[in-house]
Enzyme design. Structure first.
Site, PDB file in Angstrom:
ATOM      1  N   SER A 139       0.867  -1.185   0.000  1.00 12.10           N
ATOM      2  CA  SER A 139       0.000   0.000   0.000  1.00 12.10           C
ATOM      3  C   SER A 139       0.899   1.227   0.000  1.00 12.10           C
ATOM      4  O   SER A 139       2.077   1.144   0.375  1.00 12.10           O
ATOM      5  CB  SER A 139      -0.848  -0.006   1.278  1.00 12.10           C
ATOM      6  OG  SER A 139      -1.481   1.244   1.491  1.00 12.10           O
ATOM      7  N   TYR A 152      -2.404  -1.162  10.409  1.00 14.94           N
ATOM      8  CA  TYR A 152      -2.332  -1.285   8.947  1.00 14.94           C
ATOM      9  C   TYR A 152      -0.987  -0.762   8.431  1.00 14.94           C
ATOM     10  O   TYR A 152      -0.317  -1.409   7.620  1.00 14.94           O
ATOM     11  CB  TYR A 152      -3.496  -0.498   8.328  1.00 14.94           C
ATOM     12  CG  TYR A 152      -3.687  -0.692   6.848  1.00 14.94           C
ATOM     13  CD1 TYR A 152      -4.416  -1.769   6.355  1.00 14.94           C
ATOM     14  CD2 TYR A 152      -3.149   0.212   5.932  1.00 14.94           C
ATOM     15  CE1 TYR A 152      -4.607  -1.941   4.991  1.00 14.94           C
ATOM     16  CE2 TYR A 152      -3.342   0.042   4.563  1.00 14.94           C
ATOM     17  CZ  TYR A 152      -4.072  -1.033   4.097  1.00 14.94           C
ATOM     18  OH  TYR A 152      -4.256  -1.201   2.748  1.00 14.94           O
TER      19      TYR A 152
HETATM   20  P1  NAD Z   1     -11.500  -6.091  -0.260  1.00 10.15           P
HETATM   21  O1  NAD Z   1     -12.161  -6.022   1.066  1.00 10.15           O
HETATM   22  O2  NAD Z   1     -12.289  -5.915  -1.496  1.00 10.15           O
HETATM   23  O3  NAD Z   1     -10.707  -7.430  -0.400  1.00 10.15           O
HETATM   24  C1  NAD Z   1     -10.058  -8.024   0.670  1.00 10.15           C
HETATM   25  C2  NAD Z   1      -9.970  -9.493   0.359  1.00 10.15           C
HETATM   26  O4  NAD Z   1      -9.333 -10.150   1.442  1.00 10.15           O
HETATM   27  C3  NAD Z   1     -11.359 -10.107   0.194  1.00 10.15           C
HETATM   28  O5  NAD Z   1     -11.330 -11.065  -0.836  1.00 10.15           O
HETATM   29  C4  NAD Z   1     -11.584 -10.768   1.540  1.00 10.15           C
HETATM   30  O6  NAD Z   1     -12.457 -11.856   1.459  1.00 10.15           O
HETATM   31  C5  NAD Z   1     -10.166 -11.208   1.843  1.00 10.15           C
HETATM   32  N1  NAD Z   1      -9.951 -11.494   3.257  1.00 10.15           N
HETATM   33  C6  NAD Z   1     -10.208 -10.721   4.331  1.00 10.15           C
HETATM   34  N2  NAD Z   1      -9.904 -11.372   5.456  1.00 10.15           N
HETATM   35  C7  NAD Z   1      -9.432 -12.590   5.078  1.00 10.15           C
HETATM   36  C8  NAD Z   1      -8.988 -13.728   5.777  1.00 10.15           C
HETATM   37  N3  NAD Z   1      -8.950 -13.765   7.117  1.00 10.15           N
HETATM   38  N4  NAD Z   1      -8.602 -14.799   5.065  1.00 10.15           N
HETATM   39  C9  NAD Z   1      -8.655 -14.804   3.707  1.00 10.15           C
HETATM   40  N5  NAD Z   1      -9.080 -13.755   2.996  1.00 10.15           N
HETATM   41  C10 NAD Z   1      -9.465 -12.669   3.680  1.00 10.15           C
HETATM   42  O7  NAD Z   1     -10.304  -5.020  -0.207  1.00 10.15           O
HETATM   43  P2  NAD Z   1      -9.206  -4.571  -1.261  1.00 10.15           P
HETATM   44  O8  NAD Z   1      -9.206  -3.105  -1.233  1.00 10.15           O
HETATM   45  O9  NAD Z   1      -9.356  -5.289  -2.547  1.00 10.15           O
HETATM   46  O10 NAD Z   1      -7.870  -5.023  -0.518  1.00 10.15           O
HETATM   47  C11 NAD Z   1      -6.998  -5.988  -1.048  1.00 10.15           C
HETATM   48  C12 NAD Z   1      -5.569  -5.673  -0.620  1.00 10.15           C
HETATM   49  O11 NAD Z   1      -5.177  -4.431  -1.202  1.00 10.15           O
HETATM   50  C13 NAD Z   1      -5.392  -5.523   0.888  1.00 10.15           C
HETATM   51  O12 NAD Z   1      -4.174  -6.100   1.289  1.00 10.15           O
HETATM   52  C14 NAD Z   1      -5.355  -4.019   1.068  1.00 10.15           C
HETATM   53  O13 NAD Z   1      -4.647  -3.640   2.218  1.00 10.15           O
HETATM   54  C15 NAD Z   1      -4.640  -3.597  -0.204  1.00 10.15           C
HETATM   55  N6  NAD Z   1      -4.823  -2.194  -0.569  1.00 10.15           N
HETATM   56  C16 NAD Z   1      -6.051  -1.711  -0.877  1.00 10.15           C
HETATM   57  C17 NAD Z   1      -6.176  -0.383  -1.233  1.00 10.15           C
HETATM   58  C18 NAD Z   1      -7.482   0.202  -1.603  1.00 10.15           C
HETATM   59  O14 NAD Z   1      -7.563   1.425  -1.733  1.00 10.15           O
HETATM   60  N7  NAD Z   1      -8.511  -0.576  -1.831  1.00 10.15           N
HETATM   61  C19 NAD Z   1      -5.061   0.447  -1.250  1.00 10.15           C
HETATM   62  C20 NAD Z   1      -3.832  -0.077  -0.932  1.00 10.15           C
HETATM   63  C21 NAD Z   1      -3.723  -1.417  -0.592  1.00 10.15           C
END
Ligand code: NAD
Length: 257
Positions: A139, A152
């Site tokens: 991130s 985080y």
């Molecule tokens: P999201 O909530 O859409 O996806 C998260 C995923 O992780 C989902 O598929 C969920 O089912 C899964 N998950 C959660 N807890 C879990 C567990 N205990 N075991 C297995 N799977 C689990 O969110 P996202 O935004 O797509 O996030 C995905 C990654 O991207 C994360 O690591 C997040 O920190 C990172 N990220 C997101 C953003 C953003 O702006 N969306 C920015 C930077 C980084």
């Protein structure tokens, strides 16, 4: 096709960025293992629909990435893991002195420790196959901090450190390890933060998006899951054979500030 005969395991891939990355890898010919902690009909139907769309083998394997044994079992059950995308992640926002310890533990487990466990099991498979890619979804918070996101930010800085270490340990092998650092991408994780932010700042949805959430993203645009998928695909291409131990920001200029 670029990735035919490769198997990719993407943790936390039944929604958001993980799903976007899984789709991009399937589109390039990889067989894909989807994962989350749930085990619903929708999860298996999603795997089937991606398989039909791209003509590759897609399986859904349930596993709770907060549990070390589940992380390790996911890779073992996959049977092969040429490409490992550590993506599963959760968020919780509170001042450090009010941060619930169980939330801290869950975020460190899911966002950081899971990548240690999956990587530990996947690396011998990559070595046996003579090729491998580890792509960690970190991130902008792996490079900079924001208040109220202590767990985080700590986990994401940690995964950048893990990325560099794994890259050094595999530097003389045909294996690379890198981290993608997205800024804000509009996914369920971000969507879930909007009501809280609206309440905290007393603003409507559009104002909170532009003035608060995208305040540090100079482009004032969300990144897309397709863009993160395309970046992962680049890291899996021959052009990235010498790209290892680094971070690639997809953040509309956030970390240039
Ligand atoms: P999201 O909530 O859409 O996806 C998260 C995923 O992780 C989902 O598929 C969920 O089912 C899964 N998950 C959660 N807890 C879990 C567990 N205990 N075991 C297995 N799977 C689990 O969110 P996202 O935004 O797509 O996030 C995905 C990654 O991207 C994360 O690591 C997040 O920190 C990172 N990220 C997101 C953003 C953003 O702006 N969306 C920015 C930077 C980084």
């Amino acid at each position: 096709m670029l990735l035919s005969a490769k198997t990719a395991v993407v943790t936390g891939s039944n929604s958001g960025i993980g799903l976007g990355v899984a789709r991009a890898l399937a589109d390039a010919g990889a067989n894909v293992v989807l994962n989350s902690f749930t085990n619903s009909e929708d999860d298996h139907a999603l795997a089937k629909s991606i398989s039909n769309e791209f003509g590759v083998n897609v399986r859904y394997i349930q596993g709770d990435m907060s549990k070390a044994d589940d992380c390790r079992a996911l890779i073992e059950q996959a049977g092969a893991c040429d490409i490992l995308v550590n993506n599963a992640g959760v968020q919780f926002v509170a001042p450090v002195d009010e941060f619930p310890p169980e939330k801290w533990d869950a975020i460190i487990a899911i966002n950081l420790s899971s990548a240690f466990h999956t990587t530990a099991v996947a690396l011998p498979m990559m070595r046996a196959a003579g090729w491998g890619r580890v792509v960690n979804i970190a991130s902008a918070h792996g490079l900079t901090a924001s208040p109220y996101k202590s767990a985080y930010v700590a986990a994401k800085h940690g995964i950048v450190g893990l990325t560099k270490t794994v890259a050094l340990e595999t530097a003389q092998e045909p294996i690379t390890c890198n981290a993608i650092c997205p800024g804000y991408v509009l996914t369920p994780l971000v969507e879930a933060q909007i009501p809280d932010q609206m309440k905290t700042h007393g603003m409507d949805r559009e104002t909170v998006i532009k003035q608060v959430m995208l305040e540090r993203q100079p482009s004032r645009e969300f990144a897309t899951t397709q863009q993160i998928g395309g970046t992962a695909l680049f890291l899996c291409s021959g052009a990235a054979d010498q790209v290892t131990g680094t971070t690639i920001s997809v953040d509309g200029g956030w970390t240039a500030l």
